[in-house]
Design an enzyme around this catalytic site. Structure first.
Site, mmCIF file in Angstrom:
data_model
loop_
_atom_site.group_PDB
_atom_site.id
_atom_site.type_symbol
_atom_site.label_atom_id
_atom_site.label_comp_id
_atom_site.label_asym_id
_atom_site.label_seq_id
_atom_site.Cartn_x
_atom_site.Cartn_y
_atom_site.Cartn_z
ATOM 1 N N ASP A 279 -83.702 -89.439 74.746
ATOM 2 C CA ASP A 279 -83.401 -87.822 74.094
ATOM 3 C C ASP A 279 -84.098 -86.553 74.040
ATOM 4 O O ASP A 279 -84.799 -86.003 72.809
ATOM 5 C CB ASP A 279 -83.929 -88.630 72.038
ATOM 6 N N ASP B 259 -85.497 -94.894 74.870
ATOM 7 C CA ASP B 259 -86.291 -94.757 73.476
ATOM 8 C C ASP B 259 -86.446 -93.384 73.148
ATOM 9 O O ASP B 259 -87.060 -93.127 72.076
ATOM 10 C CB ASP B 259 -85.848 -95.624 72.020
ATOM 11 N N HIS C 142 -80.185 -99.641 73.591
ATOM 12 C CA HIS C 142 -81.681 -98.793 73.149
ATOM 13 C C HIS C 142 -81.844 -100.216 71.748
ATOM 14 O O HIS C 142 -81.048 -99.641 70.856
ATOM 15 C CB HIS C 142 -82.233 -98.190 72.953
ATOM 16 N N HIS D 112 -82.963 -95.157 78.104
ATOM 17 C CA HIS D 112 -82.211 -94.601 77.056
ATOM 18 C C HIS D 112 -83.368 -93.504 76.664
ATOM 19 O O HIS D 112 -84.111 -93.446 76.152
ATOM 20 C CB HIS D 112 -81.857 -95.266 75.695
ATOM 21 N N GLU E 286 -74.632 -90.554 72.141
ATOM 22 C CA GLU E 286 -75.225 -90.685 71.355
ATOM 23 C C GLU E 286 -74.113 -91.005 69.653
ATOM 24 O O GLU E 286 -74.904 -90.298 68.870
ATOM 25 C CB GLU E 286 -76.264 -91.025 71.441
ATOM 26 N N HIS F 217 -76.837 -99.148 67.724
ATOM 27 C CA HIS F 217 -75.738 -98.750 66.941
ATOM 28 C C HIS F 217 -74.872 -98.444 65.440
ATOM 29 O O HIS F 217 -74.640 -98.516 64.396
ATOM 30 C CB HIS F 217 -75.813 -96.932 67.070
ATOM 31 N N HIS G 196 -73.664 -93.866 66.472
ATOM 32 C CA HIS G 196 -74.850 -93.213 65.679
ATOM 33 C C HIS G 196 -74.796 -94.047 64.047
ATOM 34 O O HIS G 196 -74.487 -95.139 63.886
ATOM 35 C CB HIS G 196 -75.300 -91.967 65.706
#
Lengths: 389, 420
Positions: free
Chosen positions: A31, A294, A225, A29, A131, A204, A158
């Site tokens: 971002d 992450d 993650h 994962h 996400e 999450h 999330h």
């Protein structure tokens, strides 16, 4: 194929076109798209992704870390829920698509076959993941359109509840409810994701929501993650009893490397990370583990694992802890591929024309100044709250 | 003697009536023959809006084979020889600054699902080549046009992703100004101009649409916008459902000087059948519609004419053209008025295929040009339903929003310190 047959699925090692020394990581994962939004408002023309010193990810370091695929999250802030989350999500999808088209090192992938092909061509495969379910604005049509744009996984929440699923976080005080962690519509979302072939991601989500999904999903799910709650008791991590449910589902937990989820403190090291891997292997076996990463989604990473070039160091540590090369090959790549293959197989089992259009518009009770509703049967616009102009 | 005269008169009347009807039958036969050789490509149909209004997009609750509450259903499509259709993905102007984007995605989705549900009738299409392939398979090629720039929420990323979802034209406005373009109501005097045509961002959008190969639809815009787009577009433009202003001086129609410019730039004007735009009154006849075809041909040439019925988007249609099954009668009428086979085929579909093909060529010639990533200035779009995430230099409020973004990330990191 019945669930009991899933353990027959193995991806033969000869399909992996890599040398075992050093071992390349699998999908994790990332971002990066969020950072492109924060720092450049998605203006790719203002940045050279070959080398970006202020970030943990760039093409040079992805190559150095022998990374061959990333799940790029098209995350939008929870503050956009009930506002412009859908538009922002489309823009994040757009920036990942542009990035993966404009740079020759990247290749957008949307299937197991494409992922395997990109590996053969020595490209970095770009998978797109959403996400947070707030991105779909409680619309199965939006979910389907995201799938058509290449999205292949979605985390149901999330850090905010949606009208139909709960988050593990209480950061936002929205859609609070009792004993309804995955609503009727939430189940419809999971079913539609199964039907489309979109991987359900439980990172999450609250434990109650995750458990409800594990019972309802016809396909394996992932925690894209998240780490082990037994090692670090953070609500973002997964307790052992949930790991057992995940095992039954033949799903995957992809270990998050963020220090605060690894050691429950600001600092951590590679050994702390390896403990998570060891523990999960002990509880449910190496075939249920992947690497979550992450990077760009968190600010503190363990010493020795500061950016995407450092993955091989983790692999070395696991080798020292007597993980076999076979086990590591599956952690790196094989387990994720297995899940992805089975998610694609579930599509074929779902082909049924009467399903099309069912539950396309389940009524969702929301109240927002930013929504116009049409009542079925007659054209009525309900201005739920006046809009200040 | 008188009785013989009366008999002769009756015979003459009878014969001329038979001859007239025979001629009409011949025109219709000829029309149907031409429509079997060249697809009728209609520029605008609002069936998806009816599906939303009447059925909330729940396709399992409607059978398009038997649906009687719309101008369009499958038997009528077949009878009307509809070769290709741009289905309108329309959402009302009331959704602007609210949930227009999500609702537009839902309308795009319902077109896709309609094609999946009735694969023997519809084939989803995104190119001139697809249209011809569908025609060869005796299916109605189904394309998508988004009706109203408000559907984009002023976002080039949204434009690009909608293109990837198959959208092939964007009507720049519906009946409301966007933050970057004025709509036709400004020309009626009932609304003030906000941009004197297109704003700078509106012009960015035109360039990006050319780059993508998305057709620019000028139905619903002001004359100023029409001229600005005709000045700058590298690709020919369309009017997906507008008629001739000279015949009916309605501000939704196209004035003669613009018709000429459309001809010079090899675009197309697809005639709308709505009575209010055909006769500027509540009633109309089929021949009134044909008058628009004749006029456009006279002023600007047959090369810019097409069909844009606006079925299921309007309530008043001409006598004889009540639903999509009746469109061949227009073709027969044109033949009756002396249109040649080639002229009719041009209007049926060849003109649109030319326009779409040229837009595709422009796209291919611009291959390698980078996508436009300059966002609209925040002060031009700010409203209570829009966040400002990502705008670094947009003023105190927006710096505050970016600060809020960074603070939230930091707060999440702080929360991460605390186990549950």
């Amino acid at each position: 194929m019945e669930i009991s047959e899933w353990n027959q699925i193995r991806i033969p090692l000869h399909l992996f076109c890599f040398s075992l020394h050093p071992l390349p990581p699998s999908v994790s994962h990332n971002d990066l798209a969020l950072q492109l939004r924060i720092f450049h408002n998605n203006r790719l023309s203002q940045i050279d992704l070959q080398n970006v010193s202020k970030l943990a990810t760039d093409i040079t370091r992805l190559h150095a870390g022998h990374v061959q695929a990333q799940m790029f999250a098209v995350y939008v802030m929870c503050g956009a829920q009930e506002k412009d989350a859908v538009r922002l999500t489309l823009e994040q999808i757009d920036v990942v698509r542009r990035m993966c088209t404009e740079y020759q090192d990247f290749e957008l992938v949307t299937s197991v076959q494409e992922l395997t092909n990109s590996e053969m061509r020595r490209k970095i495969g770009c998978l797109i993941s959403i996400e947070g379910g707030h991105s779909i604005d409680s619309s199965l049509a939006a979910l389907r359109m995201y799938y058509q744009l290449g999205v292949r996984s979605m985390a149901l929440t999330h850090t905010c509840n949606t009208p139909w699923a709960e988050s593990s976080s209480k950061l936002y005080n929205v859609y609070q409810r009792q004993n309804n962690s995955l609503t009727h519509f939430g189940k419809a979302v999971v079913e539609e994701m199964n039907r489309l072939g979109m991987i359900v991601d439980l990172s999450h989500t609250s434990w109650d929501t995750a458990l409800a999904v594990l019972k309802h999903s016809k396909a394996p799910v992932i925690f894209s993650h998240s780490s082990s709650y037994s090692i670090c008791n953070h609500h973002r991590n997964v307790p052992d009893w949930m790991l057992h449910q995940l095992k039954k589902n033949h799903g995957l937990i992809m270990v998050n490397l963020h220090s605060n989820f690894i050691s429950c403190r600001d600092e951590a090291n590679i050994s702390h990370v390896a403990e998570h891997f060891d523990h999960i292997k002990k509880v449910i076996g190496a075939e249920s583990i992947g690497i979550g990463g992450d990077f760009e989604g968190a600010v503190r990473f363990p010493q020795g694992l500061e950016d995407v070039s450092k993955y091989p160091a983790l692999i070395q540590e696991l080798l020292h802890r007597n993980w076999t090369e076979n086990e590591l090959a599956y952690v790196l790549r094989g387990n994720f591929l297995r899940v992805f293959v089975e998610v694609e197989r579930v599509i074929e089992r779902h082909i049924c024309t009467p399903c099309l259009g069912q539950r396309s518009e389940l009524a969702i009770k929301t109240s927002s100044a930013c929504i116009i509703s049409l009542a079925r049967g007659k054209y009525v616009i309900l201005h739920i709250v006046f809009l200040l102009k | 003697m008188l009785s013989k005269f009366i008999l002769a008169l009756y015979l003459a009347l009878g014969l001329s009536s038979c001859a007239a009807s025979l001629a009409e039958d011949q025109h219709m036969t000829r029309a149907l023959q031409l429509m079997s050789e060249t697809p009728l490509i209609d520029g605008h149909n609002d069936l998806p809006w009816q599906l939303r209004k009447q059925f909330n997009n729940e396709l399992n609750k409607v059978d398009l084979n038997t649906l009687e509450t719309t101008h369009t259903n499958i038997p009528k499509i077949k009878e009307g020889r509809l070769g290709a259709q741009f289905w309108s993905a329309y959402v009302p102007c009331e959704t602007q600054y609210k949930d227009a984007v999500r609702q537009t995605l839902e309308q795009i989705d319902v077109v896709h699902r309609m094609c999946q549900k009735y694969p023997e009738t519809f084939m989803f299409a995104t190119s001139s080549q697809d249209i011809m392939e569908a025609f060869r398979m005796n299916k109605t090629a189904s394309l998508i046009g988004v009706e109203g720039g408000h559907s984009l929420d002023s976002s080039l990323g949204t434009l690009r992703t909608m293109y990837h979802l198959g959208v092939r034209y964007l009507t720049l406005t519906h009946s409301c100004n966007t933050p970057w373009a004025d709509n036709w109501l400004v020309d009626t005097g009932s609304e003030p101009s906000q941009h004197n045509g297109l704003s700078p961002f509106g012009k960015q959008l035109i360039v990006e649409m050319n780059r993508l190969g998305m057709l620019i639809d000028l139905a619903h815009v002001t004359v100023k916008v029409m001229n600005q787009v005709l000045d700058m577009s590298k690709a020919p433009v369309i009017f997906s459902h507008s008629s001739a202003y000279s015949i009916c001086p309605h501000k939704r129609n196209v004035p003669d000087d613009i018709l000429k410019r459309v001809n010079e730039t090899r675009g197309i004007v697809m005639v709308n059948f709505y009575n209010d735009y055909v006769t500027c009154s509540k009633t109309a006849k089929l021949s009134d519609v044909a008058d628009h075809f004749d006029h456009i041909k006279k002023v600007a040439g047959v090369g810019i004419i097409g069909f844009g019925g606006d079925y299921d988007g309007v309530t008043r249609l001409p006598e004889g053209l009540e639903d999509v099954s009746k469109v061949p009668k227009v073709v027969a009428e044109l033949l009756k008025r002396g249109w040649t086979d080639e002229e009719v085929k041009a209007a049926l579909g060849k003109n649109l295929l030319r326009v779409l093909g040229e837009a595709e060529k422009v796209r291919d010639s611009l291959n390698g040009t980078n996508p436009d990533d300059v966002p609209i200035p925040y002060e031009e779009v700010k409203n209570t339903c829009r966040t400002s995430y990502g705008y670094p230099n947009a003023g105190p409020a927006h710096s505050l929003s970016t600060l809020a973004l960074l603070l939230t990330l930091a707060l999440q990191a702080l929360i991460a310190l605390t186990p549950s």
